[in-house]
Design a protein around this motif. Structure first.
Motif, PDB file in Angstrom:
ATOM      1  N   VAL A 161       0.830  -1.212   0.000  1.00 20.41           N
ATOM      2  CA  VAL A 161       0.000   0.000   0.000  1.00 20.41           C
ATOM      3  C   VAL A 161       0.865   1.264   0.000  1.00 20.41           C
ATOM      4  N   ARG A 162       2.044   1.175  -0.581  1.00 20.91           N
ATOM      5  CA  ARG A 162       2.968   2.318  -0.563  1.00 20.91           C
ATOM      6  C   ARG A 162       2.788   3.255  -1.750  1.00 20.91           C
ATOM      7  N   ARG A 213     -10.935   5.077   8.847  1.00 23.96           N
ATOM      8  CA  ARG A 213     -11.385   6.408   8.451  1.00 23.96           C
ATOM      9  C   ARG A 213     -10.774   6.833   7.114  1.00 23.96           C
ATOM     10  N   LEU A 214     -10.767   5.901   6.159  1.00 28.26           N
ATOM     11  CA  LEU A 214     -10.220   6.155   4.832  1.00 28.26           C
ATOM     12  C   LEU A 214     -11.292   5.913   3.777  1.00 28.26           C
ATOM     13  N   ASN A 215     -11.354   6.808   2.798  1.00 24.14           N
ATOM     14  CA  ASN A 215     -12.305   6.643   1.704  1.00 24.14           C
ATOM     15  C   ASN A 215     -11.870   5.488   0.808  1.00 24.14           C
ATOM     16  N   PRO A 216     -12.794   4.644   0.372  1.00 27.39           N
ATOM     17  CA  PRO A 216     -12.408   3.475  -0.445  1.00 27.39           C
ATOM     18  C   PRO A 216     -11.769   3.832  -1.778  1.00 27.39           C
ATOM     19  N   ALA A 217     -12.081   5.030  -2.327  1.00 30.99           N
ATOM     20  CA  ALA A 217     -11.540   5.418  -3.630  1.00 30.99           C
ATOM     21  C   ALA A 217     -10.186   6.108  -3.533  1.00 30.99           C
ATOM     22  N   LEU A 266      -1.719   7.854   0.468  1.00 25.06           N
ATOM     23  CA  LEU A 266      -1.780   7.569   1.894  1.00 25.06           C
ATOM     24  C   LEU A 266      -0.510   8.027   2.590  1.00 25.06           C
ATOM     25  N   LEU A 267      -0.666   8.696   3.721  1.00 24.65           N
ATOM     26  CA  LEU A 267       0.471   9.092   4.545  1.00 24.65           C
ATOM     27  C   LEU A 267       0.886   7.921   5.432  1.00 24.65           C
ATOM     28  N   GLY A 268       2.027   8.047   6.051  1.00 30.43           N
ATOM     29  CA  GLY A 268       2.509   6.990   6.923  1.00 30.43           C
ATOM     30  C   GLY A 268       1.514   6.647   8.011  1.00 30.43           C
ATOM     31  N   GLU A 269       0.892   7.664   8.604  1.00 23.53           N
ATOM     32  CA  GLU A 269      -0.080   7.409   9.674  1.00 23.53           C
ATOM     33  C   GLU A 269      -1.336   6.745   9.124  1.00 23.53           C
ATOM     34  N   ASP A 270      -1.702   7.069   7.859  1.00 22.09           N
ATOM     35  CA  ASP A 270      -2.857   6.416   7.233  1.00 22.09           C
ATOM     36  C   ASP A 270      -2.592   4.919   7.052  1.00 22.09           C
ATOM     37  N   ARG A 271      -1.399   4.596   6.556  1.00 24.10           N
ATOM     38  CA  ARG A 271      -1.067   3.191   6.299  1.00 24.10           C
ATOM     39  C   ARG A 271      -1.000   2.391   7.598  1.00 24.10           C
ATOM     40  N   HIS A 272      -0.440   3.008   8.639  1.00 22.60           N
ATOM     41  CA  HIS A 272      -0.375   2.313   9.922  1.00 22.60           C
ATOM     42  C   HIS A 272      -1.785   2.078  10.471  1.00 22.60           C
ATOM     43  N   ARG A 273      -2.643   3.088  10.358  1.00 20.86           N
ATOM     44  CA  ARG A 273      -4.025   2.959  10.839  1.00 20.86           C
ATOM     45  C   ARG A 273      -4.765   1.883  10.052  1.00 20.86           C
ATOM     46  N   LEU A 274      -4.480   1.802   8.755  1.00 20.21           N
ATOM     47  CA  LEU A 274      -5.108   0.792   7.916  1.00 20.21           C
ATOM     48  C   LEU A 274      -4.660  -0.610   8.343  1.00 20.21           C
ATOM     49  N   PHE A 275      -3.370  -0.763   8.608  1.00 17.86           N
ATOM     50  CA  PHE A 275      -2.866  -2.055   9.058  1.00 17.86           C
ATOM     51  C   PHE A 275      -3.522  -2.464  10.378  1.00 17.86           C
ATOM     52  N   GLU A 276      -3.639  -1.538  11.295  1.00 23.72           N
ATOM     53  CA  GLU A 276      -4.280  -1.838  12.579  1.00 23.72           C
ATOM     54  C   GLU A 276      -5.747  -2.219  12.387  1.00 23.72           C
ATOM     55  N   ALA A 277      -6.397  -1.572  11.430  1.00 25.53           N
ATOM     56  CA  ALA A 277      -7.810  -1.868  11.170  1.00 25.53           C
ATOM     57  C   ALA A 277      -7.985  -3.262  10.580  1.00 25.53           C
ATOM     58  N   CYS A 284     -18.738   6.363   5.342  1.00 26.53           N
ATOM     59  CA  CYS A 284     -19.303   7.524   6.032  1.00 26.53           C
ATOM     60  C   CYS A 284     -18.698   8.797   5.460  1.00 26.53           C
ATOM     61  N   PRO A 285     -19.485   9.693   4.899  1.00 28.44           N
ATOM     62  CA  PRO A 285     -18.934  10.915   4.306  1.00 28.44           C
ATOM     63  C   PRO A 285     -18.278  11.833   5.334  1.00 28.44           C
ATOM     64  N   ALA A 286     -18.642  11.700   6.605  1.00 25.86           N
ATOM     65  CA  ALA A 286     -18.033  12.552   7.630  1.00 25.86           C
ATOM     66  C   ALA A 286     -16.669  12.041   8.062  1.00 25.86           C
ATOM     67  N   HIS A 287     -16.524  10.730   8.191  1.00 29.09           N
ATOM     68  CA  HIS A 287     -15.283  10.172   8.716  1.00 29.09           C
ATOM     69  C   HIS A 287     -14.358   9.634   7.641  1.00 29.09           C
ATOM     70  N   GLN A 288     -14.864   9.499   6.416  1.00 22.87           N
ATOM     71  CA  GLN A 288     -14.066   8.954   5.327  1.00 22.87           C
ATOM     72  C   GLN A 288     -14.148   9.873   4.111  1.00 22.87           C
ATOM     73  N   PRO A 289     -13.573  11.069   4.217  1.00 24.67           N
ATOM     74  CA  PRO A 289     -13.678  12.040   3.114  1.00 24.67           C
ATOM     75  C   PRO A 289     -12.995  11.551   1.855  1.00 24.67           C
ATOM     76  N   ARG A 290     -13.440  12.071   0.721  1.00 20.31           N
ATOM     77  CA  ARG A 290     -12.885  11.657  -0.568  1.00 20.31           C
ATOM     78  C   ARG A 290     -11.479  12.157  -0.798  1.00 20.31           C
ATOM     79  N   VAL A 291     -11.078  13.243  -0.163  1.00 14.43           N
ATOM     80  CA  VAL A 291      -9.737  13.798  -0.367  1.00 14.43           C
ATOM     81  C   VAL A 291      -8.962  13.715   0.929  1.00 14.43           C
ATOM     82  N   PRO A 292      -7.612  13.634   0.846  1.00 16.52           N
ATOM     83  CA  PRO A 292      -6.802  13.563   2.063  1.00 16.52           C
ATOM     84  C   PRO A 292      -7.038  14.776   2.958  1.00 16.52           C
TER      85      PRO A 292
END
Length: 268
Positions: free
Chosen positions: A157-158, A190-194, A200-211, A260-268
């Motif tokens: 996911v890099r 809290r990431l948009n599927p598209a 993805l930033l480093g913190e996004d990727r780590h959060r995704l792995f934890e999820a 969720c449009p509030a927690h998973q916005p389309r843009v970073p």
């Protein structure tokens, strides 16, 4: 449909109730589910042998045979493994949606092993999308989502413009994540599927792995993907379990997606 937790439940049923029982007969007459084997080929290969071990990687399951062969058992979209004994008892594992099946109903059996002691293992598959084959190509799969290391996960996911959901669904990248589990993971992260994986930033990727870890672990403990918080709300008019906001939906990676449009916005 069966995803990693459901397939693990089917594997556990085989391990608990079918290993070491001599195979006396095989019904491999469904030439679609048993392709590329013509009727009778699996029967000849399996009769007289025993299942000696049951394995799983991602959504794929296979069993070692005492003969040295390997038999793959794929559940498709609605499959279930049922082991029935002569006293009428059954154990089963696989898809939670049974199309109203009751114990003793084997109308949708697509493949079966009859054991010398009278018991039978069935692949019950209403949609007929399961698969039974010798020597399945499991080495082509990525690491299992239930045990993937953070290093392995982050390597897939890099970079690139592939939507993050499509990457999660790629069984060559990480094996075991299907449509429902992917939406649950992205909702937790809290990431948009598209969102492109390269954004993805480093913190996004780590959060995704934890999820990934938390969603898979919870589904395994509770009995399937259908037990996870977001999944019951994945329908038109469904609302976010966090805040009650109406979920958005679209097609991502060829699959219907909810977020969720509030927690998973389309843009970073």
């Amino acid at each position: 449909m069966p995803e990693l937790p459901e397939v693990e439940s089917a594997r556990a049923v085989v391990e608990r109730s079918a290993l070491g029982r001599r195979i006396a007969d095989v019904d491999d007459s469904d030439s679609y589910v048993c392709r590329p084997h013509p009727p009778g080929e699996l029967r000849a290969a399996l009769t007289g042998s025993t299942l000696t071990a049951a394995h799983r990687r991602g959504k794929s399951m296979w069993c070692d045979l005492g003969s040295g062969d390997v038999i793959g058992m794929h559940l498709g979209m609605s499959g279930k493994i049922v082991v029935a004994d002569v006293d009428g008892t059954e154990v089963d594992g696989g898809d939670d949606w049974e199309f109203g099946r009751q114990a003793g109903d084997y109308r949708f059996s697509r493949f079966s092993l009859t054991f010398a002691d009278g018991g039978t293992l069935y692949l019950i598959d209403p949609r007929r999308l399961g698969r039974i084959r010798l020597d399945p190509p499991v080495d082509e799969l990525g690491p299992d989502a239930a045990g993937v290391s953070e290093e392995q996960f982050l390597s897939v996911v890099r970079a690139g413009r592939t939507p993050v959901k499509a990457r999660l669904l790629d069984q060559h990248a990480v094996a075991g994540i299907g449509n429902l589990l992917a939406d649950e993971i992205l909702w937790r992260a809290r990431l948009n599927p598209a969102r492109p994986v390269g954004s993805l930033l480093g913190e996004d990727r780590h959060r995704l792995f934890e999820a990934v870890g938390s969603a898979v672990d919870e589904a395994l403990r509770k009995g399937g993907v259908h037990t996870l918080p977001l999944v019951p709300h994945r329908h038109r008019g469904g609302r976010c379990p966090r805040d009650g906001i109406l979920l958005s939906t679209s097609t991502v990676g060829g699959r219907t997606s909810y977020w969720c449009p509030a927690h998973q916005p389309r843009v970073p």
